[in-house]
Design an enzyme around this catalytic site. Structure first.
Site: not given
Ligand code: 5GP
Ligand code: ZN
Length: 134
Positions: A29, A85, A92, A98, A100
């Site tokens: 991440d 999420n 999300q 995805h 985590h």
């Molecule tokens: P969510 O809040 O949707 O469960 O998590 C999205 C996650 O994706 C966040 O932890 C954020 O830091 C990560 N993330 C968003 N864009 C990118 C990206 O372009 N590359 C990587 N490696 N992580 C990303």
């Protein structure tokens, strides 16, 4: 469809990949909660858990089991949270499923938590009924 995680999962955008197979890419991440925070991305797009084929859901958990152990071992973590999420209301931000993997370290200062409520026995009974009765 313009989905950043589709592009990352399929290698069109470079990422720090720690595992890859036919179905998944696992990446670090970019804004980690802790050292080694990683994301399991299916290569086939699904918005969220509800859209994910059953086999992919089951296989994602097996990747988490395998790679969670690797993270814990290699980074000397003390524990591991799996967080997943679904929907804006649930936090999300990227609408491609995805999972985590968040390695945890004693006193890492992170707080993956919620504020507990104290429902009555009647309220719990009613919720149970609402979920299970036709
Ligand atoms: P969510 O809040 O949707 O469960 O998590 C999205 C996650 O994706 C966040 O932890 C954020 O830091 C990560 N993330 C968003 N864009 C990118 C990206 O372009 N590359 C990587 N490696 N992580 C990303
Ligand atoms: Zn996608």
């Amino acid at each position: 469809m313009d989905c950043i995680f589709c592009k990352i999962a399929n290698g069109e955008i470079p990422s720090r990949t720690i595992y890859e197979d036919q179905q998944f890419r696992v990446i670090l991440d970019l804004s980690p909660a802790t050292k080694g925070h990683a994301l399991i991305l299916p290569k086939e797009h699904a918005d969220n858990l509800f859209e994910l084929p059953e086999k992919v859901a089951a296989d994602a958990m097996n990747v988490a089991k395998k790679m969670g152990a690797v993270l814990k071992d290699r980074l000397n973590a003390d524990g591991l949270n799996l967080v997943q999420n679904n929907g804006e209301a649930a936090g999300q931000t990227v609408m491609h499923f995805h999972l985590h993997m968040i390695p945890r370290y004693k006193e890492d200062g992170q707080n993956i938590n919620w504020k507990p409520h104290e429902p009555s026995a009647e309220e719990l009974d009613e919720i149970c009924k609402q979920i299970t009765e036709a």
